[in-house]
Design a protein around this motif. Sequence first.
Motif, PDB file in Angstrom:
ATOM      1  N   MET A   1       0.852  -1.195   0.000  1.00  0.00           N
ATOM      2  CA  MET A   1       0.000   0.000   0.000  1.00  0.00           C
ATOM      3  C   MET A   1       0.882   1.237   0.000  1.00  0.00           C
ATOM      4  N   THR A   2       0.568   2.208  -0.861  1.00  0.00           N
ATOM      5  CA  THR A   2       1.314   3.453  -0.926  1.00  0.00           C
ATOM      6  C   THR A   2       0.420   4.573  -0.429  1.00  0.00           C
ATOM      7  N   THR A   3       0.908   5.363   0.495  1.00  0.00           N
ATOM      8  CA  THR A   3       0.140   6.464   1.060  1.00  0.00           C
ATOM      9  C   THR A   3       0.950   7.736   0.960  1.00  0.00           C
ATOM     10  N   ALA A   4       0.321   8.811   0.499  1.00  0.00           N
ATOM     11  CA  ALA A   4       1.011  10.091   0.404  1.00  0.00           C
ATOM     12  C   ALA A   4       1.097  10.717   1.784  1.00  0.00           C
ATOM     13  N   ALA A   5       1.555  11.959   1.852  1.00  0.00           N
ATOM     14  CA  ALA A   5       1.775  12.622   3.132  1.00  0.00           C
ATOM     15  C   ALA A   5       0.516  12.618   3.980  1.00  0.00           C
ATOM     16  N   SER A   6       0.705  12.633   5.283  1.00  0.00           N
ATOM     17  CA  SER A   6      -0.393  12.502   6.233  1.00  0.00           C
ATOM     18  C   SER A   6      -1.410  13.617   6.097  1.00  0.00           C
ATOM     19  N   SER A   7      -2.676  13.274   6.331  1.00  0.00           N
ATOM     20  CA  SER A   7      -3.763  14.243   6.320  1.00  0.00           C
ATOM     21  C   SER A   7      -4.841  13.733   7.267  1.00  0.00           C
ATOM     22  N   ALA A   8      -6.013  14.334   7.194  1.00  0.00           N
ATOM     23  CA  ALA A   8      -7.102  13.895   8.057  1.00  0.00           C
ATOM     24  C   ALA A   8      -7.525  12.486   7.693  1.00  0.00           C
ATOM     25  N   ASP A   9      -8.038  11.769   8.680  1.00  0.00           N
ATOM     26  CA  ASP A   9      -8.551  10.421   8.441  1.00  0.00           C
ATOM     27  C   ASP A   9      -9.687  10.505   7.444  1.00  0.00           C
ATOM     28  N   PRO A  10      -9.596   9.803   6.275  1.00  0.00           N
ATOM     29  CA  PRO A  10     -10.647   9.903   5.275  1.00  0.00           C
ATOM     30  C   PRO A  10     -11.983   9.386   5.754  1.00  0.00           C
ATOM     31  N   ALA A  11     -11.993   8.601   6.815  1.00  0.00           N
ATOM     32  CA  ALA A  11     -13.250   8.096   7.350  1.00  0.00           C
ATOM     33  C   ALA A  11     -13.797   8.991   8.458  1.00  0.00           C
ATOM     34  N   ASP A  12     -13.120  10.099   8.748  1.00  0.00           N
ATOM     35  CA  ASP A  12     -13.548  11.029   9.786  1.00  0.00           C
ATOM     36  C   ASP A  12     -14.929  11.582   9.430  1.00  0.00           C
ATOM     37  N   PRO A  13     -15.894  11.598  10.370  1.00  0.00           N
ATOM     38  CA  PRO A  13     -17.219  12.146  10.070  1.00  0.00           C
ATOM     39  C   PRO A  13     -17.173  13.566   9.545  1.00  0.00           C
ATOM     40  N   ALA A  14     -16.225  14.361  10.035  1.00  0.00           N
ATOM     41  CA  ALA A  14     -16.116  15.731   9.543  1.00  0.00           C
ATOM     42  C   ALA A  14     -15.762  15.748   8.072  1.00  0.00           C
ATOM     43  N   ASP A  15     -14.927  14.789   7.654  1.00  0.00           N
ATOM     44  CA  ASP A  15     -14.553  14.685   6.252  1.00  0.00           C
ATOM     45  C   ASP A  15     -15.778  14.363   5.421  1.00  0.00           C
ATOM     46  N   ALA A  16     -16.637  13.490   5.940  1.00  0.00           N
ATOM     47  CA  ALA A  16     -17.851  13.126   5.219  1.00  0.00           C
ATOM     48  C   ALA A  16     -18.812  14.305   5.122  1.00  0.00           C
ATOM     49  N   ALA A  17     -18.873  15.134   6.171  1.00  0.00           N
ATOM     50  CA  ALA A  17     -19.849  16.219   6.218  1.00  0.00           C
ATOM     51  C   ALA A  17     -19.475  17.387   5.315  1.00  0.00           C
ATOM     52  N   ARG A  18     -18.195  17.528   4.962  1.00  0.00           N
ATOM     53  CA  ARG A  18     -17.769  18.689   4.186  1.00  0.00           C
ATOM     54  C   ARG A  18     -18.464  18.782   2.838  1.00  0.00           C
ATOM     55  N   VAL A  19     -18.899  17.641   2.300  1.00  0.00           N
ATOM     56  CA  VAL A  19     -19.536  17.660   0.996  1.00  0.00           C
ATOM     57  C   VAL A  19     -20.790  18.512   0.992  1.00  0.00           C
TER      58      VAL A  19
ATOM     59  N   PRO B   1     -24.747  13.847  -2.687  1.00  0.00           N
ATOM     60  CA  PRO B   1     -24.417  14.541  -1.434  1.00  0.00           C
ATOM     61  C   PRO B   1     -25.014  13.936  -0.173  1.00  0.00           C
ATOM     62  N   PRO B   2     -26.311  13.593  -0.120  1.00  0.00           N
ATOM     63  CA  PRO B   2     -26.815  13.004   1.136  1.00  0.00           C
ATOM     64  C   PRO B   2     -26.199  11.649   1.435  1.00  0.00           C
ATOM     65  N   LEU B   3     -25.872  10.878   0.415  1.00  0.00           N
ATOM     66  CA  LEU B   3     -25.216   9.592   0.638  1.00  0.00           C
ATOM     67  C   LEU B   3     -23.791   9.801   1.132  1.00  0.00           C
ATOM     68  N   MET B   4     -23.076  10.749   0.546  1.00  0.00           N
ATOM     69  CA  MET B   4     -21.711  11.045   0.964  1.00  0.00           C
ATOM     70  C   MET B   4     -21.675  11.598   2.383  1.00  0.00           C
ATOM     71  N   ALA B   5     -22.730  12.296   2.786  1.00  0.00           N
ATOM     72  CA  ALA B   5     -22.780  12.859   4.133  1.00  0.00           C
ATOM     73  C   ALA B   5     -22.888  11.772   5.205  1.00  0.00           C
ATOM     74  N   LEU B   6     -23.292  10.576   4.810  1.00  0.00           N
ATOM     75  CA  LEU B   6     -23.402   9.476   5.773  1.00  0.00           C
ATOM     76  C   LEU B   6     -22.053   8.830   6.064  1.00  0.00           C
ATOM     77  N   GLY B   7     -21.059   9.113   5.272  1.00  0.00           N
ATOM     78  CA  GLY B   7     -19.737   8.536   5.480  1.00  0.00           C
ATOM     79  C   GLY B   7     -18.880   8.629   4.247  1.00  0.00           C
ATOM     80  N   ALA B   8     -17.585   8.437   4.444  1.00  0.00           N
ATOM     81  CA  ALA B   8     -16.631   8.515   3.336  1.00  0.00           C
ATOM     82  C   ALA B   8     -16.285   7.149   2.774  1.00  0.00           C
ATOM     83  N   GLY B   9     -16.943   6.103   3.273  1.00  0.00           N
ATOM     84  CA  GLY B   9     -16.645   4.751   2.820  1.00  0.00           C
ATOM     85  C   GLY B   9     -15.749   4.031   3.802  1.00  0.00           C
TER      86      GLY B   9
END
Length: 344
Positions: A1-19, A33-41
Motif C-alpha cells: 500500500m502506498t500512502t502520500a503525506a499525512s492528512s485527516a482520516d478519510p473516514a472522519d465524520p467531519a470529512d464526510a460532512a464537508r460535501v 451529497p446526502p449519501l456522501m454525508a453518511l460517510g466517506a466509505g
Amino acid sequence: MTTAASSADPADPADAARVGTRPPGPLDLVGLPPLMALGAGSARVAVAVVDGAVALGGPEFAGRRVRFLPGPEEAPGGGQAGCEGPTRGAGTCDGMAGGAACPHGTFVAGLLSASRSSAVPGICPGCTLLAHPVFAAGRSGGAARPVADAGPAARVGELAAAVVRCVDAGARVLNLSVALARPAATLPDHRELTEALDHAAARGTLVVVAAGNQSALRTSALTQHPWTIPVIAYDRAGRPMGLSNLGGSIGTRGIGAPGDRVTGRVDGRPFTVTGTSAAAPFVTGAAALLISLFPAAPPAAVRAALLHGRPAARRTVVPPLLDAWSAYTHLASAERGLHVSPLT
C-alpha cells in the motif's frame, strides 16, 4: 500500500460532512451529497481502477489509502515503463508530464479517492483504492484505451488479466473507463475478457464500465456482459449526451451519470474530461458507499438498487440517470429489521 503525506482520516465524520458545504454540481445531479454525508466509505471496501497510472503528488491524495497492483511492462525495479521518477513506485507517474494515460488515470482515481477537503471532493475517499495501470505509456495500436483519449492503449488480454488480478486482490467494485478498439465485437470474440468478467460475477465484484463515446447504436464485449453496469454520459441539465453509445444491454441494465465537462484534479490543478469515461466513477463511488453502509447486502442487491431496482423491466436503449439516494433508500427498506452495522 502506498500512502502520500499525512492528512485527516478519510473516514472522519467531519470529512464526510464537508460535501454538504459545496455549491450544486455533478454530485447533486445524481443524488450523491446526502449519501456522501453518511460517510466517506470503509477501508475494508476496495475499489479498483483499471486505467492509466496514478500521480500521487497532488494534495488531493494526501493521506489516501492507495494500493498498486502490477501493470503492463512493469520495470524490474518497481517503476512502470514511461512513468519515471527517482522515488516512484509501481503504478505511479508524473501527472501531466506522464503521457496521456497518467492524467486520465489520476483523474478517475481522484473522483473516487480525493480528500473531501480538496477542491474536487472524492466520492469514497475512506475506501481503499486499488490502482491497476493497464495503459503502457508510449504504446499505440492496442485493443483498449481510455474512453476520452485516442492515445495510450492496452491489449484485451491485459485488460482481462487486470480484471482477474483486481478481483483476486479483494476488489468489491471495479471501474473500467476504457473502450475496446473494436466496440462492435461480440462476447465470443473476446473469450478471455468474458471469462474474466464471469470471474468477477462469481466473486460478487461489481463491474462498472463506460459505454463509449462513438455516438453509436452498438454494444461491446464489455457492455454486453450480463454482470457489468454500462454507464452513459448525461449533460449538466440531466439529459443524455449524444456522444454516448447506446444499445439494448446498455439501456436495459445500464445507468447514466454526469459526463459533461467534469472537472477533477491532476497535480493539484483542474483537469476536465467529457464523456462516459468521466461518468463511470460516479456510479463506482456510489456502489462503494452503498457496500460500506450495507455490508450484508448481496452484490446483486446493490447492483439492482443502483439500477432503480427493476433492471429487467426496461425496454429502451437509453438508461435512466443514477439516483444514489434512491438506491440507498431502496437498500435501507430491504434491510429494515436486520440491524446490520455499517463497515468501519
